[in-house]
Write a protein that holds these residues in place. Structure first.
Motif, PDB file in Angstrom:
ATOM      1  N   HIS A   1     -11.859   4.860  -3.164  1.00 61.45           N
ATOM      2  CA  HIS A   1     -11.281   3.683  -2.526  1.00 61.45           C
ATOM      3  C   HIS A   1     -10.360   2.959  -3.518  1.00 61.45           C
ATOM      4  O   HIS A   1     -10.742   2.715  -4.672  1.00 61.45           O
ATOM      5  CB  HIS A   1     -12.371   2.727  -2.055  1.00 61.45           C
ATOM      6  N   VAL A   2      -9.163   2.614  -3.069  1.00 65.42           N
ATOM      7  CA  VAL A   2      -8.193   1.862  -3.861  1.00 65.42           C
ATOM      8  C   VAL A   2      -7.922   0.541  -3.144  1.00 65.42           C
ATOM      9  O   VAL A   2      -7.625   0.537  -1.941  1.00 65.42           O
ATOM     10  CB  VAL A   2      -6.882   2.661  -4.021  1.00 65.42           C
ATOM     11  N   TYR A   3      -8.020  -0.573  -3.868  1.00 62.19           N
ATOM     12  CA  TYR A   3      -7.813  -1.870  -3.218  1.00 62.19           C
ATOM     13  C   TYR A   3      -7.532  -2.938  -4.271  1.00 62.19           C
ATOM     14  O   TYR A   3      -7.908  -2.812  -5.438  1.00 62.19           O
ATOM     15  CB  TYR A   3      -9.039  -2.278  -2.400  1.00 62.19           C
TER      16      TYR A   3
ATOM     17  N   HIS B   1       0.833  -1.199   0.000  1.00 66.07           N
ATOM     18  CA  HIS B   1       0.000   0.000   0.000  1.00 66.07           C
ATOM     19  C   HIS B   1       0.869   1.251   0.000  1.00 66.07           C
ATOM     20  O   HIS B   1       0.583   2.231  -0.694  1.00 66.07           O
ATOM     21  CB  HIS B   1      -0.914   0.022   1.223  1.00 66.07           C
TER      22      HIS B   1
ATOM     23  N   ASN C   1      -8.398   6.364  -0.326  1.00 59.14           N
ATOM     24  CA  ASN C   1      -8.344   5.394   0.771  1.00 59.14           C
ATOM     25  C   ASN C   1      -7.710   4.103   0.269  1.00 59.14           C
ATOM     26  O   ASN C   1      -8.337   3.316  -0.419  1.00 59.14           O
ATOM     27  CB  ASN C   1      -9.758   5.111   1.283  1.00 59.14           C
ATOM     28  N   ASP C   2      -6.440   3.873   0.619  1.00 61.39           N
ATOM     29  CA  ASP C   2      -5.712   2.684   0.170  1.00 61.39           C
ATOM     30  C   ASP C   2      -5.177   1.974   1.418  1.00 61.39           C
ATOM     31  O   ASP C   2      -4.163   2.388   1.979  1.00 61.39           O
ATOM     32  CB  ASP C   2      -4.560   3.132  -0.734  1.00 61.39           C
ATOM     33  N   SER C   3      -5.763   0.896   1.897  1.00 64.62           N
ATOM     34  CA  SER C   3      -6.899   0.133   1.417  1.00 64.62           C
ATOM     35  C   SER C   3      -7.837  -0.162   2.588  1.00 64.62           C
ATOM     36  O   SER C   3      -7.382  -0.678   3.612  1.00 64.62           O
ATOM     37  CB  SER C   3      -6.443  -1.211   0.862  1.00 64.62           C
ATOM     38  N   PHE C   4      -9.103   0.143   2.431  1.00 66.58           N
ATOM     39  CA  PHE C   4     -10.165  -0.240   3.358  1.00 66.58           C
ATOM     40  C   PHE C   4     -10.003   0.326   4.764  1.00 66.58           C
ATOM     41  O   PHE C   4     -10.353  -0.346   5.738  1.00 66.58           O
ATOM     42  CB  PHE C   4     -10.308  -1.764   3.423  1.00 66.58           C
TER      43      PHE C   4
ATOM     44  N   ARG D   1     -10.258  -7.418  -1.698  1.00 64.60           N
ATOM     45  CA  ARG D   1     -11.709  -7.185  -1.602  1.00 64.60           C
ATOM     46  C   ARG D   1     -12.448  -8.502  -1.376  1.00 64.60           C
ATOM     47  O   ARG D   1     -13.329  -8.588  -0.503  1.00 64.60           O
ATOM     48  CB  ARG D   1     -12.215  -6.505  -2.872  1.00 64.60           C
TER      49      ARG D   1
ATOM     50  N   GLN E   1     -10.125  -0.624  -8.434  1.00 66.03           N
ATOM     51  CA  GLN E   1      -9.747  -1.993  -8.066  1.00 66.03           C
ATOM     52  C   GLN E   1      -8.609  -2.447  -8.968  1.00 66.03           C
ATOM     53  O   GLN E   1      -8.674  -2.314 -10.188  1.00 66.03           O
ATOM     54  CB  GLN E   1     -10.949  -2.920  -8.235  1.00 66.03           C
TER      55      GLN E   1
ATOM     56  N   THR F   1      -2.224  -3.342 -11.545  1.00 68.76           N
ATOM     57  CA  THR F   1      -1.472  -2.873 -10.382  1.00 68.76           C
ATOM     58  C   THR F   1      -0.274  -2.040 -10.840  1.00 68.76           C
ATOM     59  O   THR F   1       0.491  -2.480 -11.699  1.00 68.76           O
ATOM     60  CB  THR F   1      -0.967  -4.061  -9.552  1.00 68.76           C
TER      61      THR F   1
ATOM     62  N   CYS G   1     -14.297   3.613  -7.023  1.00 71.01           N
ATOM     63  CA  CYS G   1     -13.426   2.554  -6.520  1.00 71.01           C
ATOM     64  C   CYS G   1     -12.465   2.184  -7.642  1.00 71.01           C
ATOM     65  O   CYS G   1     -12.892   1.899  -8.769  1.00 71.01           O
ATOM     66  CB  CYS G   1     -14.230   1.321  -6.111  1.00 71.01           C
TER      67      CYS G   1
END
Length: 366
Positions: free
Chosen positions: A131-133, A16, A109-112, A138, A173, A193, A171
């Protein structure tokens, strides 16, 4: 007016933080103002070595692991519950974040992070939160309580997380397997990624590039790894904060990706970042598997894609682990398939896709 972005990267895993520094530098190069927050002093130190002066939001939220990177579910549940319900923790973080969000165009927001999952649902804030994840993270989060709570409670938890994600501005992803940017819902985009740029690859260097995240602290595991590499006859660059001070190891190395891109072999846990480096730069990888749900999913995905890899499992025996590693490394090194194409160009394309999407979100009406 310059885009203003606040980026919160949790420090549970360095992937992250690596992504945060990559995107922060790339966004700044494109004219944005970027401020980075994280969740531990060690995370701030890590970011500092990449030239990012990060602030610590609070030190209360974290996922718990043992010294072999096995997730401790009970301890994690207790820690997260205390964070959620102790007013000195999440509510205090929200109070601070509400002031910070007023002065930015986007809050990533990386991550959750739970505070931003909550804020991403609420009017006045939700249109600024992205949100980044990872895709596997997830899935692991949504399945977190499956088999551990009554089925209706596990489904309710997954539904709540899904609702929080859908309410936010967007989001992003990511997955090492994604080939391009795809919009899968009005609020969700799939992206490859991002990977750090390494210089154009020179001749392959006959050494292993080892990275173990800070949760790895068992000295016996390190000993087995060292013995296995020595048996193969490979020199190695070994990086791991959990082994700081151990002979032959570095706590951190900002140039590790550069070394990995031209190495004969990568050794790491199957995090999204390590797998992406192996894929983008065409390097074989030894995957050290532990009880971490999203990483187990990554291993399955690597097998489906045909990524050149072997799997290692630590069972507490130094000699057994060294033998595992030696055999797996020899099989990978015997495969003479070289790096495919220009890894630097692929890394640049991935990074540009992220920056383009974030700047588009700033420009689009909320």
């Amino acid at each position: 007016m310059r885009p203003r972005i606040l980026y919160l990267a949790t420090a549970d895993a360095r992937g992250h933080l690596m992504r945060a520094q990559l995107l922060a530098h790339a966004l700044i190069e494109r004219g944005a103002e970027v401020r980075v927050l994280t969740t531990s002093d060690e995370g701030a130190v890590f970011l500092g070595e990449f030239g990012i002066a990060a602030e610590v939001l609070s030190r209360h939220y974290s996922v718990q692991f043992d010294e072999r990177q096995n997730m401790q579910r009970g301890a994690t549940d207790r820690n997260v519950a205390r964070y959620l319900f102790d007013p000195r923790r999440m509510l205090r973080d929200i109070w601070r974040l509400r002031r910070l969000i007023a002065g930015v165009d986007l809050l990533v927001n990386d991550s959750f992070h739970p505070a931003l999952l909550v804020m991403g649902c609420l009017p006045g804030w939700r249109r600024k939160i992205v949100h980044v994840y990872g895709a596997s993270l997830r899935r692991a989060l949504l399945d977190n309580f499956r088999g551990r709570l009554p089925s209706w409670l596990a489904r309710a938890f997954a539904a709540a997380i899904g609702f929080e994600l859908r309410r936010a501005r967007a989001c992003l992803q990511h997955d090492f397997a994604y080939a391009e940017v795809v919009r899968t819902a009005p609020w969700r985009f799939n992206l490859p990624t991002p990977v750090a740029l390494a210089s154009c690859q020179a001749q392959q260097v006959p050494r292993a590039a080892v990275y173990l995240n800070p949760h790895f602290r068992d000295p016996c595991l390190a000993e087995g790894l060292e013995q296995g590499l020595a048996a193969v006859g490979l020199d190695s660059l070994r990086v791991g904060e959990g082994y700081a001070g151990r002979s032959g190891w570095l706590a951190r190395d900002p140039q590790w990706v550069e070394a990995a891109a031209s190495s004969a072999l990568i050794v790491s846990a199957p995090g999204m970042a390590a797998l992406s480096i192996a894929q983008v730069y065409g390097r074989p990888i030894l995957l050290l598997v532990t009880d971490q749900p999203e990483q187990l999913g990554n291993v399955r995905r690597a097998a489906e894609l045909g990524l050149r890899h072997e799997v290692l499992c630590w069972r507490g025996d130094v000699s057994d682990f060294a033998a595992q590693l030696e055999g797996a490394a020899r099989r990978l090194l015997a495969d003479e398939e070289g790096a495919a194409g220009d890894g630097q160009a692929r890394a640049r394309a991935r990074l540009d896709a992220w920056v383009d999407r974030m700047l588009e979100l700033v420009a689009e009406p909320g």
